[in-house]
Design a protein around this motif. Structure first.
Motif, PDB file in Angstrom:
ATOM      1  N   ILE A  50       0.859  -1.185   0.000  1.00 41.68           N
ATOM      2  CA  ILE A  50       0.000   0.000   0.000  1.00 41.68           C
ATOM      3  C   ILE A  50       0.893   1.231   0.000  1.00 41.68           C
ATOM      4  O   ILE A  50       1.561   1.524   0.999  1.00 41.68           O
ATOM      5  N   PHE A  51       0.939   1.938  -1.124  1.00 38.05           N
ATOM      6  CA  PHE A  51       1.765   3.139  -1.228  1.00 38.05           C
ATOM      7  C   PHE A  51       1.003   4.344  -0.670  1.00 38.05           C
ATOM      8  O   PHE A  51      -0.222   4.329  -0.567  1.00 38.05           O
ATOM      9  N   GLN A  52       1.755   5.371  -0.285  1.00 41.24           N
ATOM     10  CA  GLN A  52       1.179   6.556   0.379  1.00 41.24           C
ATOM     11  C   GLN A  52       0.362   6.116   1.591  1.00 41.24           C
ATOM     12  O   GLN A  52      -0.735   6.612   1.850  1.00 41.24           O
ATOM     13  N   ALA A  53       0.911   5.168   2.333  1.00 38.74           N
ATOM     14  CA  ALA A  53       0.164   4.530   3.425  1.00 38.74           C
ATOM     15  C   ALA A  53      -0.290   5.518   4.492  1.00 38.74           C
ATOM     16  O   ALA A  53      -1.343   5.332   5.105  1.00 38.74           O
ATOM     17  N   SER A  54       0.475   6.587   4.710  1.00 40.67           N
ATOM     18  CA  SER A  54       0.105   7.555   5.755  1.00 40.67           C
ATOM     19  C   SER A  54      -1.178   8.295   5.421  1.00 40.67           C
ATOM     20  O   SER A  54      -1.778   8.928   6.301  1.00 40.67           O
ATOM     21  N   ASN A  55      -1.617   8.223   4.163  1.00 34.85           N
ATOM     22  CA  ASN A  55      -2.893   8.839   3.805  1.00 34.85           C
ATOM     23  C   ASN A  55      -4.082   8.007   4.254  1.00 34.85           C
ATOM     24  O   ASN A  55      -5.212   8.503   4.303  1.00 34.85           O
ATOM     25  N   TYR A  56      -3.823   6.743   4.584  1.00 35.77           N
ATOM     26  CA  TYR A  56      -4.927   5.829   4.874  1.00 35.77           C
ATOM     27  C   TYR A  56      -4.866   5.216   6.279  1.00 35.77           C
ATOM     28  O   TYR A  56      -5.876   4.723   6.785  1.00 35.77           O
ATOM     29  N   PHE A  57      -3.671   5.241   6.889  1.00 32.30           N
ATOM     30  CA  PHE A  57      -3.491   4.602   8.193  1.00 32.30           C
ATOM     31  C   PHE A  57      -2.759   5.565   9.126  1.00 32.30           C
ATOM     32  O   PHE A  57      -1.957   6.380   8.690  1.00 32.30           O
ATOM     33  N   ASN A  58      -3.027   5.409  10.417  1.00 37.63           N
ATOM     34  CA  ASN A  58      -2.313   6.179  11.440  1.00 37.63           C
ATOM     35  C   ASN A  58      -1.566   5.192  12.332  1.00 37.63           C
ATOM     36  O   ASN A  58      -2.150   4.592  13.237  1.00 37.63           O
ATOM     37  N   PHE A  59      -0.281   5.023  12.062  1.00 40.04           N
ATOM     38  CA  PHE A  59       0.516   4.074  12.824  1.00 40.04           C
ATOM     39  C   PHE A  59       1.256   4.794  13.945  1.00 40.04           C
ATOM     40  O   PHE A  59       2.034   5.705  13.697  1.00 40.04           O
ATOM     41  N   ALA A  60       1.018   4.334  15.172  1.00 35.14           N
ATOM     42  CA  ALA A  60       1.723   4.904  16.315  1.00 35.14           C
ATOM     43  C   ALA A  60       3.162   4.394  16.375  1.00 35.14           C
ATOM     44  O   ALA A  60       4.040   5.050  16.937  1.00 35.14           O
ATOM     45  N   GLU A  61       3.405   3.216  15.801  1.00 34.52           N
ATOM     46  CA  GLU A  61       4.734   2.627  15.827  1.00 34.52           C
ATOM     47  C   GLU A  61       5.149   2.277  14.401  1.00 34.52           C
ATOM     48  O   GLU A  61       4.316   2.219  13.496  1.00 34.52           O
TER      49      GLU A  61
END
Length: 201
Positions: A50-61
């Motif tokens: 999944i590219f540009q993943a930060s547009n779709y997910f919020n990962f704390a780690e």
């Protein structure tokens, strides 16, 4: 099931491995920011990027992450928006768990192998083990079928010298733990753990 997100080392890509395939025998299909990876020989699913993943997910780690219901729900929404009808029915149960060795018997066809019955909470697994220090009554770390070891080896149901084995009792070295002893032998836990509880490492 583990997924991987390392924006500093790889970039803004969520890697979702499903199974191993031959590096030179893969094919790709792109759906927006989703890349579906399949085996070109049999068409089986190997994973997704999944590219540009930060547009779709919020990962704390960052790094190796456990697939959660929250991540899976976000993934399903993303697939729906891109008109991908893949089922995404992943097994989210922990694959590295505490096991309790109920019995240890000699392998009928191999002097250095033992056949163990191991309580992993909701079931008892038969595991063939070659470690010299495995004993009845121990709490150990079990890699269940479907686990992927730090080395990349996938754990499958198999037969060892004609005896079925469903999982692996792990050593500290196989788990990639720091200061793991070099001599052969499984990791023996304190005994206070409950069979079936996830083993975090």
């Amino acid at each position: 099931m583990n997924v991987f997100y390392n924006p500093n080392g790889i970039g803004d890509v969520l890697i979702i491995p499903v199974k191993q395939g031959e590096r030179l025998a893969v094919t790709y299909d792109k759906f927006g920011d989703i890349v579906k990876i399949t085996d070109q020989n049999d068409g089986s699913l190997l994973g997704y990027n999944i590219f540009q993943a930060s547009n779709y997910f919020n990962f704390a780690e960052h790094g190796k992450l456990q697939m959660t219901e929250e991540i899976l729900d976000q993934l399903k929404n993303l697939f729906k928006r891109n008109n991908i009808e893949d089922s995404l029915e992943f097994d989210l149960s922990p694959k590295f768990v505490v096991g309790h060795v109920i019995t240890k018997d000699s392998h009928e066809n191999a002097d250095k192998l033992s056949v163990c019955q191991v309580d992993v909470g909701k079931e008892t697994l038969q595991i063939v083990c070659g470690a010299p220090n495995v004993k009845e009554g121990q709490n150990v770390v079990v890699a269940k079928v479907g686990a992927v070891m730090p080395s990349g080896m996938a754990i499958k149901s198999t037969e060892l010298r004609g005896v079925p084995s469903a999982g692996m009792i792990c050593s500290a070295k196989e788990l990639g733990l720091k200061n793991a002893p070099q001599e052969k032998g499984i990791l023996v836990l304190t005994g206070e753990e409950k069979p079936g509880q996830p083993f975090e490492f």
